[in-house]
Write an enzyme that holds these catalytic residues in place. Structure first.
Site, mmCIF file in Angstrom:
data_model
loop_
_atom_site.group_PDB
_atom_site.id
_atom_site.type_symbol
_atom_site.label_atom_id
_atom_site.label_comp_id
_atom_site.label_asym_id
_atom_site.label_seq_id
_atom_site.Cartn_x
_atom_site.Cartn_y
_atom_site.Cartn_z
ATOM 1 N N HIS A 1 -41.607 15.577 17.602
ATOM 2 C CA HIS A 1 -42.350 15.467 16.342
ATOM 3 C C HIS A 1 -41.843 14.254 15.557
ATOM 4 C CE1 HIS A 1 -43.918 16.311 12.362
ATOM 5 N NE2 HIS A 1 -44.790 17.110 12.942
ATOM 6 N N GLU B 1 -50.523 12.644 16.708
ATOM 7 C CA GLU B 1 -50.269 12.817 15.273
ATOM 8 C C GLU B 1 -49.937 11.468 14.651
ATOM 9 O OE1 GLU B 1 -49.161 17.138 14.258
ATOM 10 O OE2 GLU B 1 -47.331 16.001 14.513
HETATM 11 P P1 PGA Z 1 -49.847 18.407 8.291
HETATM 12 O O1 PGA Z 1 -48.696 18.325 9.403
HETATM 13 O O2 PGA Z 1 -50.938 19.307 8.844
HETATM 14 O O3 PGA Z 1 -49.180 18.959 7.098
HETATM 15 O O4 PGA Z 1 -50.364 17.013 8.113
HETATM 16 C C1 PGA Z 1 -49.000 18.237 10.766
HETATM 17 C C2 PGA Z 1 -47.714 18.126 11.561
HETATM 18 O O5 PGA Z 1 -46.777 17.457 11.103
HETATM 19 O O6 PGA Z 1 -47.597 18.691 12.652
#
Ligand code: PGA
Length: 260
Positions: A95, A167
């Site tokens: 992440h 992401e």
């Molecule tokens: P968010 O986070 O939905 O708050 O943008 C997503 C993540 O970091 O997995």
């Protein structure tokens, strides 16, 4: 057969054991089990054991938010994938918050991927570019490096149930997800990397999620993007109604595509 869509709740460093249990209770009342949607909860380590006794397994599976790649030994404060096996189905790996705040580099992410797989835990590999990288038009090279390194110590067999979440770092934690055309481009590129490494079958098999400002109103447009198989949800997953609405939105979009 088409794999189910995947919706993952990343609760990050939020909720006490008690609060997590209350949230699961509320979700349980709001979420219907659908064969076409798999729902995964990623609470903090502390909550995994108690929640494993509380969740309805027809509705929810558990994921760890991280894990340490060495099975055991003198590593104060760490929790290994080996300790997590049998407790979780999945683990989020790489992440951007781990990469950024805990200085996790490409090689560590690679070792975590291999360790998770070795311990029968399915990785949810997170990749994505920062705002600066995007402005420098480096998105493709960043995604290439992150995907290729992370997968490099696996076999094509390990790719059977692989999950990769795109992401974009700049979209995380806000209320403005990436545009569908940006997501489509990234997803196609990620799948192409998988194909390059492990062939067409692996590329077809990998489920690719989108994460970054996933909120109920954006679900249908994101799920319409070609090649998107689900969502990795942060802040909206802490609200039982919003998360239940997101799950329902994913279900309806699968239904609309004849995959319900
Ligand atoms: P968010 O986070 O939905 O708050 O943008 C997503 C993540 O970091 O997995």
């Amino acid at each position: 057969m088409k794999k189910p869509k995947l919706v993952v709740a990343n609760w990050k460093m939020n909720l006490s054991v008690h609060q997590a249990s209350l949230l699961v209770n509320k979700l349980d009342k709001k979420v219907q089990p659908h064969r076409s949607v798999e729902v995964v909860l990623a609470p903090s380590y502390l909550c995994l054991q108690p929640l494993s006794h509380e969740i309805d397994r027809r509705k929810f599976r558990l994921a760890a938010q991280d894990g340490y790649p060495i099975d055991g030994g003198a590593y104060t404060g760490a929790i290994s994938f080996n300790q997590l096996r049998d407790l979780v189905h999945y683990a989020i790996i790489g992440h951007s918050e781990r990469r950024r705040y805990f200085n996790e580099g490409l090689e560590l992410v690679r070792d975590k991927m291999a360790s998770a797989v070795r311990n029968n835990i399915l990785p949810i590999l997170c990749v994505g570019e920062t705002w600066e990288e995007r402005n420098l038009k480096e998105t493709k090279i960043v995604l290439h490096d992150q995907v290729i390194t992370a997968l490099s110590n696996l076999t094509s067999e390990d790719m059977q149930d692989m999950v990769i979440a795109y992401e974009p770092v700049w979209a995380i934690g806000g209320h403005d997800p990436a545009k569908p055309e940006d997501i489509a481009r990234a997803v196609e590129w990620i799948r192409y990397q998988v194909k390059d490494l492990y062939g067409q079958k692996a590329a077809d098999n990998v489920r690719i999620l989108y994460g970054g400002s996933d909120e109920p109103e954006f679900v249908s447009s994101i799920m319409e993007v070609d090649g998107i198989d689900g969502l990795l949800v942060g802040h909206a997953s802490l609200d039982s109604q919003q998360f239940a609405d997101i799950i329902e939105g994913v279900y309806l979009s699968a239904l609309g595509r004849g995959e319900g």
